[in-house]
Design an enzyme around this catalytic site. Structure first.
Site, mmCIF file in Angstrom:
data_model
loop_
_atom_site.group_PDB
_atom_site.id
_atom_site.type_symbol
_atom_site.label_atom_id
_atom_site.label_comp_id
_atom_site.label_asym_id
_atom_site.label_seq_id
_atom_site.Cartn_x
_atom_site.Cartn_y
_atom_site.Cartn_z
ATOM 1 N N ASP A 133 2.682 50.531 -11.797
ATOM 2 C CA ASP A 133 3.982 50.331 -11.131
ATOM 3 C C ASP A 133 4.864 51.580 -11.187
ATOM 4 O O ASP A 133 5.899 51.650 -10.515
ATOM 5 C CB ASP A 133 4.721 49.151 -11.764
ATOM 6 C CG ASP A 133 4.012 47.830 -11.480
ATOM 7 O OD1 ASP A 133 3.244 47.757 -10.500
ATOM 8 O OD2 ASP A 133 4.220 46.874 -12.246
ATOM 9 N N GLY A 180 4.305 38.451 -6.722
ATOM 10 C CA GLY A 180 2.853 38.316 -6.874
ATOM 11 C C GLY A 180 2.507 37.699 -8.215
ATOM 12 O O GLY A 180 1.569 36.897 -8.317
ATOM 13 N N ARG A 213 5.916 35.459 -18.108
ATOM 14 C CA ARG A 213 5.017 34.720 -19.005
ATOM 15 C C ARG A 213 5.806 33.847 -19.971
ATOM 16 O O ARG A 213 5.391 32.719 -20.287
ATOM 17 C CB ARG A 213 4.119 35.709 -19.753
ATOM 18 C CG ARG A 213 3.042 36.310 -18.817
ATOM 19 C CD ARG A 213 2.537 37.632 -19.324
ATOM 20 N NE ARG A 213 1.404 38.159 -18.571
ATOM 21 C CZ ARG A 213 1.504 38.839 -17.413
ATOM 22 N NH1 ARG A 213 2.698 39.042 -16.857
ATOM 23 N NH2 ARG A 213 0.433 39.308 -16.813
ATOM 24 N N LYS A 245 0.349 46.292 -3.068
ATOM 25 C CA LYS A 245 1.545 45.900 -3.833
ATOM 26 C C LYS A 245 2.586 45.353 -2.845
ATOM 27 O O LYS A 245 2.244 45.008 -1.724
ATOM 28 C CB LYS A 245 2.071 47.103 -4.624
ATOM 29 C CG LYS A 245 1.114 47.577 -5.711
ATOM 30 C CD LYS A 245 0.942 46.533 -6.798
ATOM 31 C CE LYS A 245 -0.065 46.941 -7.840
ATOM 32 N NZ LYS A 245 -0.358 45.855 -8.781
ATOM 33 N N ARG A 300 10.665 48.908 -6.134
ATOM 34 C CA ARG A 300 10.402 50.153 -6.867
ATOM 35 C C ARG A 300 10.614 51.379 -5.973
ATOM 36 O O ARG A 300 10.989 52.455 -6.455
ATOM 37 C CB ARG A 300 9.002 50.137 -7.484
ATOM 38 C CG ARG A 300 8.855 48.974 -8.468
ATOM 39 C CD ARG A 300 7.803 49.168 -9.516
ATOM 40 N NE ARG A 300 7.524 47.909 -10.174
ATOM 41 C CZ ARG A 300 8.223 47.384 -11.182
ATOM 42 N NH1 ARG A 300 9.258 48.035 -11.675
ATOM 43 N NH2 ARG A 300 7.904 46.222 -11.709
ATOM 44 N N ARG A 319 -0.215 39.628 0.927
ATOM 45 C CA ARG A 319 -0.979 40.178 -0.202
ATOM 46 C C ARG A 319 -2.225 39.338 -0.509
ATOM 47 O O ARG A 319 -2.220 38.123 -0.331
ATOM 48 C CB ARG A 319 -0.053 40.310 -1.423
ATOM 49 C CG ARG A 319 1.067 41.304 -1.139
ATOM 50 C CD ARG A 319 2.017 41.442 -2.286
ATOM 51 N NE ARG A 319 1.382 42.012 -3.457
ATOM 52 C CZ ARG A 319 1.997 42.129 -4.631
ATOM 53 N NH1 ARG A 319 3.243 41.704 -4.780
ATOM 54 N NH2 ARG A 319 1.366 42.664 -5.650
#
Ligand code: S3P
Length: 423
Positions: free
Chosen positions: A307, A85, A18, A334, A382, A113
């Site tokens: 997450d 994403g 962001r 995800k 992850r 996705r």
């Protein structure tokens, strides 16, 4: 081999994305302090560089200089979101308002996705977007100024919410977004930092467009609680561990893992709570806990730790009793299907875990040991880091296929793990 000492984890991925987006949209120079320079955030940065935004790195600071959104150039029409994403979805909200025809592509995982969740509300705002098979990337977007709408989010997704907020900021008229379950609010905080007027009452966000972001000059990125999670869980599980993780973001919309660990009896203390930029942070003190207990993770808690579910599943394998994770069907879309991949990898090393339609059920074996097995991250960052932590509970080496996917969100993960292990 316990974990000891203190580290500062990677910068927050959501906030860095962001910060790059808002800095690039606003004219002038913004210094982003302690950003995450993982592959996902680089994808966002590279796209804005194609529009004429300049960036340089100085120590722990990413300096972005933008001509401003109105002076973007559109010489290159293919924009690559890589594995990210967040890049693809948030940027769709921006690109739909730009005067150009652009094609957004992604890697193999991102190209599977769902994107309709974003293009549907954007189309209602007047966007002209074509998706592959009406569902996935590549997306071809012919931009023009959109018009505000009122929209109720059908899925609890901060990416969808943020895409509509960004689109609404640049669109003509009023955009209202209602989110039934709260999701991370970093875009709202960035609106404040970049002087975008908006209203948030209960779960209703209203923005009157068009508005241009104005740079505050500096943005501070706290440590990522989703990255810290791997060391937190490692320290809770490995006997003798005592670890301090500094400057971790503890935003209420992200800190579900702390509540869950407390419910599991885990020894975690928040030290020196304060603000870093607009976000609350603390140093996390974690100690090995031998009497962890099972818990249930469900409902409104899910977006607060979405997450962290793979690493929490690993933690649950060490907690006495049966841990149930439900209402988490979002995990299926995800970077991988994280329900299946988590369950299959943990099962392979000897955990008692099974998948359900919307989560998983784990029977903890506090005294049990894991075994060597052939495991893979399936190119999911992850999962790669979760398996590295799992390897600490196995005497022999664990060979993890595609472990380098951790570059996506935490290039220094192994370096920091080695610091804590005293290697
Ligand atoms: C993110 C939101 C979440 C999260 C992702 C980052 C964001 O995705 O899983 O890693 O930065 O807004 P959803 O919005 O799809 O739940």
């Amino acid at each position: 081999m316990s974990l000891k000492g203190s580290i500062k984890v990677a910068g927050d991925k959501s906030i860095t994305h962001r910060a790059i987006i808002f800095s690039s949209l606003s004219k002038g120079t913004t210094r982003i302090h302690e950003p995450l320079l993982g592959a996902d955030c680089i994808s966002t940065l590279e796209i804005f560089k194609q529009f004429g935004v300049k960036s340089e790195l100085s120590k722990d600071c990413l300096i972005i200089t933008s001509p401003g959104l109105e002076s973007f150039c559109y010489d290159q029409s293919i924009l690559d979101a890589g594995n990210s994403g967040t890049t693809a979805r948030l940027l769709m909200g921006v690109l739909s308002n730009l005067p150009a025809t652009l094609t957004l592509i992604g890697d193999e995982s991102l190209s599977k996705r769902p994107m309709k969740r974003v293009t549907l509300p954007l189309s209602q705002m007047g966007a002209n977007i074509t998706l592959e098979n009406d569902a996935t990337l590549p997306a071809t977007i012919t931009g023009h100024q959109l018009t505000g709408i009122s929209y109720e989010l059908p899925v609890a997704s901060a990416q969808v919410k943020s895409a509509i907020m960004l689109a609404g900021m640049l669109a003509q008229g009023v955009t209202t977004i209602h989110e039934p379950i709260p999701t991370r609010d970093h875009t709202e905080k960035m609106f404040e930092d970049f002087q975008i007027a908006y209203n948030k009452v209960n779960r209703m966000i209203t923005v009157q467009g068009p508005q241009m972001p104005i740079t505050p000059g500096e943005v501070f990125v706290p440590g990522d609680i989703s990255s810290a999670a791997f060391f937190v869980v490692a320290a809770l599980m490995v006997p003798g561990s005592d670890v301090m993780i500094e400057n971790v973001g503890i935003n209420e919309t992200r800190s579900g893992i702390i509540d869950v660990i407390r419910a599991m009896n885990g020894k975690i203390t928040l030290v020196n709570e304060r603000y870093f930029g607009g976000e609350p942070v603390a140093d996390l003190h974690i100690q090995y806990t031998k009497d962890l207990v099972a818990t249930t993770i469900e409902g409104d808690m899910i977006p607060r730790l979405i997450d962290e579910i793979p690493i929490l599943a690993l933690l649950a394998t060490r907690a006495k009793g049966i841990t149930v994770i439900k209402d988490a069907e979002e995990l299926k879309v995800k970077e991988t299907n994280r329900i299946d991949v988590t369950v299959n990898q943990l099962k392979a090393i000897g955990a008692e875990i099974k998948s359900t339609d919307d989560g998983m059920i784990i029977t903890g074996q506090p005294e049990g040991s894991f075994n060597q097995a052939s495991v893979s991250s399936h190119k999911d960052h992850r999962i790669a880091m979760m398996l590295c932590v799992a390897s600490l509970l196995i005497d022999e080496p664990l060979i993890i296929e595609d472990v380098e996917s951790m570059e996506i969100s935490y290039p220094d993960f192994l370096k920091h793990l080695n610091v804590l292990l005293g290697n």
